[in-house]
Design a protein around this motif. Structure first.
Motif, mmCIF file in Angstrom:
data_model
loop_
_atom_site.group_PDB
_atom_site.id
_atom_site.type_symbol
_atom_site.label_atom_id
_atom_site.label_comp_id
_atom_site.label_asym_id
_atom_site.label_seq_id
_atom_site.Cartn_x
_atom_site.Cartn_y
_atom_site.Cartn_z
ATOM 1 N N VAL A 73 0.830 -1.205 0.000
ATOM 2 C CA VAL A 73 0.000 0.000 0.000
ATOM 3 C C VAL A 73 0.866 1.258 0.000
ATOM 4 O O VAL A 73 2.021 1.240 0.450
ATOM 5 N N ASP A 74 0.273 2.347 -0.509
ATOM 6 C CA ASP A 74 0.937 3.648 -0.488
ATOM 7 C C ASP A 74 0.597 4.437 0.770
ATOM 8 O O ASP A 74 1.357 5.316 1.173
ATOM 9 N N GLY A 75 -0.543 4.148 1.352
ATOM 10 C CA GLY A 75 -0.977 4.877 2.534
ATOM 11 C C GLY A 75 -2.034 4.109 3.284
ATOM 12 O O GLY A 75 -2.536 3.078 2.814
ATOM 13 N N VAL A 76 -2.388 4.600 4.469
ATOM 14 C CA VAL A 76 -3.298 3.907 5.386
ATOM 15 C C VAL A 76 -4.367 4.885 5.864
ATOM 16 O O VAL A 76 -4.090 6.078 6.070
ATOM 17 N N ILE A 77 -5.590 4.379 6.048
ATOM 18 C CA ILE A 77 -6.671 5.176 6.634
ATOM 19 C C ILE A 77 -7.139 4.483 7.915
ATOM 20 O O ILE A 77 -7.544 3.312 7.877
ATOM 21 N N LEU A 78 -7.070 5.189 9.036
ATOM 22 C CA LEU A 78 -7.557 4.671 10.316
ATOM 23 C C LEU A 78 -8.980 5.159 10.537
ATOM 24 O O LEU A 78 -9.258 6.353 10.401
ATOM 25 N N THR A 79 -9.866 4.256 10.909
ATOM 26 C CA THR A 79 -11.280 4.616 11.035
ATOM 27 C C THR A 79 -11.676 5.043 12.443
ATOM 28 O O THR A 79 -12.832 5.411 12.666
ATOM 29 N N ILE A 90 3.199 2.165 15.095
ATOM 30 C CA ILE A 90 3.575 1.343 13.943
ATOM 31 C C ILE A 90 3.737 2.205 12.696
ATOM 32 O O ILE A 90 4.731 2.104 11.960
ATOM 33 N N LEU A 91 2.770 3.076 12.462
ATOM 34 C CA LEU A 91 2.785 3.881 11.237
ATOM 35 C C LEU A 91 3.867 4.961 11.274
ATOM 36 O O LEU A 91 4.575 5.176 10.291
ATOM 37 N N SER A 93 6.647 5.053 13.124
ATOM 38 C CA SER A 93 8.007 4.485 13.151
ATOM 39 C C SER A 93 8.456 4.011 11.773
ATOM 40 O O SER A 93 9.644 4.018 11.461
ATOM 41 N N ARG A 94 7.497 3.629 10.934
ATOM 42 C CA ARG A 94 7.816 3.172 9.583
ATOM 43 C C ARG A 94 7.739 4.298 8.555
ATOM 44 O O ARG A 94 8.049 4.084 7.386
ATOM 45 N N GLY A 95 7.286 5.468 8.990
ATOM 46 C CA GLY A 95 7.173 6.578 8.062
ATOM 47 C C GLY A 95 6.084 6.383 7.026
ATOM 48 O O GLY A 95 6.199 6.858 5.889
ATOM 49 N N ILE A 96 4.982 5.720 7.408
ATOM 50 C CA ILE A 96 3.884 5.435 6.485
ATOM 51 C C ILE A 96 2.916 6.615 6.449
ATOM 52 O O ILE A 96 2.417 7.042 7.499
ATOM 53 N N PRO A 97 2.604 7.165 5.281
ATOM 54 C CA PRO A 97 1.596 8.226 5.206
ATOM 55 C C PRO A 97 0.223 7.674 5.601
ATOM 56 O O PRO A 97 -0.170 6.600 5.144
ATOM 57 N N PHE A 98 -0.500 8.407 6.439
ATOM 58 C CA PHE A 98 -1.820 7.917 6.827
ATOM 59 C C PHE A 98 -2.775 9.062 7.108
ATOM 60 O O PHE A 98 -2.377 10.200 7.339
ATOM 61 N N ALA A 99 -4.057 8.723 7.040
ATOM 62 C CA ALA A 99 -5.136 9.656 7.340
ATOM 63 C C ALA A 99 -6.017 9.048 8.421
ATOM 64 O O ALA A 99 -6.020 7.833 8.619
ATOM 65 N N THR A 100 -6.769 9.894 9.113
ATOM 66 C CA THR A 100 -7.648 9.416 10.173
ATOM 67 C C THR A 100 -9.058 9.963 9.988
ATOM 68 O O THR A 100 -9.246 11.068 9.485
ATOM 69 N N LEU A 101 -10.029 9.152 10.392
ATOM 70 C CA LEU A 101 -11.409 9.624 10.516
ATOM 71 C C LEU A 101 -11.562 10.089 11.956
ATOM 72 O O LEU A 101 -11.714 9.283 12.873
ATOM 73 N N GLY A 102 -11.503 11.377 12.153
ATOM 74 C CA GLY A 102 -11.504 11.932 13.496
ATOM 75 C C GLY A 102 -10.129 12.474 13.848
ATOM 76 O O GLY A 102 -9.116 12.103 13.249
ATOM 77 N N ALA A 112 -0.365 12.425 11.525
ATOM 78 C CA ALA A 112 -1.035 11.986 10.297
ATOM 79 C C ALA A 112 -0.912 13.059 9.224
ATOM 80 O O ALA A 112 -0.857 14.257 9.526
ATOM 81 N N LEU A 113 -0.875 12.618 7.966
ATOM 82 C CA LEU A 113 -0.924 13.578 6.871
ATOM 83 C C LEU A 113 -2.262 14.314 6.870
ATOM 84 O O LEU A 113 -2.330 15.510 6.594
ATOM 85 N N VAL A 114 -3.331 13.552 7.159
ATOM 86 C CA VAL A 114 -4.681 14.101 7.110
ATOM 87 C C VAL A 114 -5.459 13.665 8.339
ATOM 88 O O VAL A 114 -5.488 12.479 8.670
#
Length: 287
Positions: A73-79, A90-91, A93-102, A112-114
């Motif tokens: 994956v290129d990125g992750v979305i947490l719900t 986890i995200l 420490s690995r430098g993974i781009p991610f977004a959150t709902l909330g 988070a990026l978003v």
């Protein structure tokens, strides 16, 4: 149309997003997560992305870590966003781009990026002021887990509304940790015994349980007791229940998080903190 595989290889991108859902979603069929998942899948497809669903618990994040290990994956979305969430470690420490709902907890802001969220504090403040302004009678606030950031925001809105109207601690009673019908029944019975007949529920689950207890005690709503919810659902809108509630659109929330994350991954201008609105649905549970 260019080959998707060739495009992915040329750009060193997978065109996949990981959507992290709580494993309880499968068992409980929670409408928020079902609606969010559908909206994210639609938005991702519109932008030529695919979605990989990873189920997670507080202790087991194997599905996500395995997906990240294989670079799928290129990125992750947490719900959902909670205090002391191992997924954030986890995200980040690995430098993974991610977004959150909330929104994220205060100490994790900016990780988070978003962070897409509804204006929970303002909505709750306005709605509760309307409710409290109708009567000077004592009010009880009933909720589940304050580790959830959304509940922290709703609590802040509640307190601000009380301060706006000059309410003291003696005018309000707070009961948290209501995790099931038995806990709700015990809390509401205690509050009824203390003479409280006005109830604010943090979410629709606690509201339905409270409604059940009130009806079980022979109380008519709104004649004998008043009830509102800080989160709406189709169930609360039913004519036989008709509880006044604050509505936040989970589909809009999910689409904005997905859309802005994809913009960020594509090096386009994006909004790191979309703040969405709310709607107050007044029904017949208030006099």
């Amino acid at each position: 149309r260019p080959s998707a595989a060739a495009k992915s290889l040329a750009e060193s991108r997978t065109y996949n997003l990981a959507l992290v859902l709580p494993r309880d979603f499968i068992k409980l069929d929670i409408p928020f997560y079902r609606t969010s998942m559908s909206a994210i899948c639609d938005e991702a497809f519109f932008h030529d992305y695919n979605v990989m669903v990873c189920l997670s618990t507080d202790q087991d994040h194997t599905a996500l870590t395995r997906t990240l290990d294989y670079r799928k994956v290129d990125g992750v979305i947490l719900t959902r966003t909670v205090e002391n969430d191992a997924l954030l470690e986890i995200l980040t420490s690995r430098g993974i781009p991610f977004a959150t709902l909330g929104s994220l907890p205060a100490r994790n802001q900016g990780a988070a990026l978003v962070e897409s969220d509804h204006d929970q504090i303002k909505g709750c403040r306005e709605f509760i002021r309307l409710f409290l302004d109708k009567s000077s009678a004592k009010v009880a606030l009933l909720g589940n887990d304050l580790n959830y950031v959304v509940n922290q925001s709703r609590m802040t809105g509640f307190r601000q509304a009380c301060m706006d109207l000059g309410r003291t601690l003696e005018d309000t009673t707070v009961r948290m940790g209501i995790n099931g019908q038995a806990a709700c029944t015990a809390a509401v019975q205690e509050l009824l015994g203390a003479g409280i007949r006005r109830f604010v529920c943090m979410d629709e689950d606690v509201c339905i349980r409270t409604f059940t207890v009130l009806r079980g005690n022979g109380l008519s709503i709104p004649t004998d007791a008043e009830l509102i919810s800080l989160s709406d659902s189709d169930l609360l809108a039913r004519p036989d229940i008709a509880v006044s509630a604050l509505n936040f659109d989970p589909a809009e929330l999910a689409r904005s998080a997905c859309r802005e994350l994809i913009k960020a991954l594509s090096d386009q201008p994006y909004d790191p903190k979309p703040l969405l609105g709310y709607e107050i649905n007044m029904r017949s549970s208030i006099r």
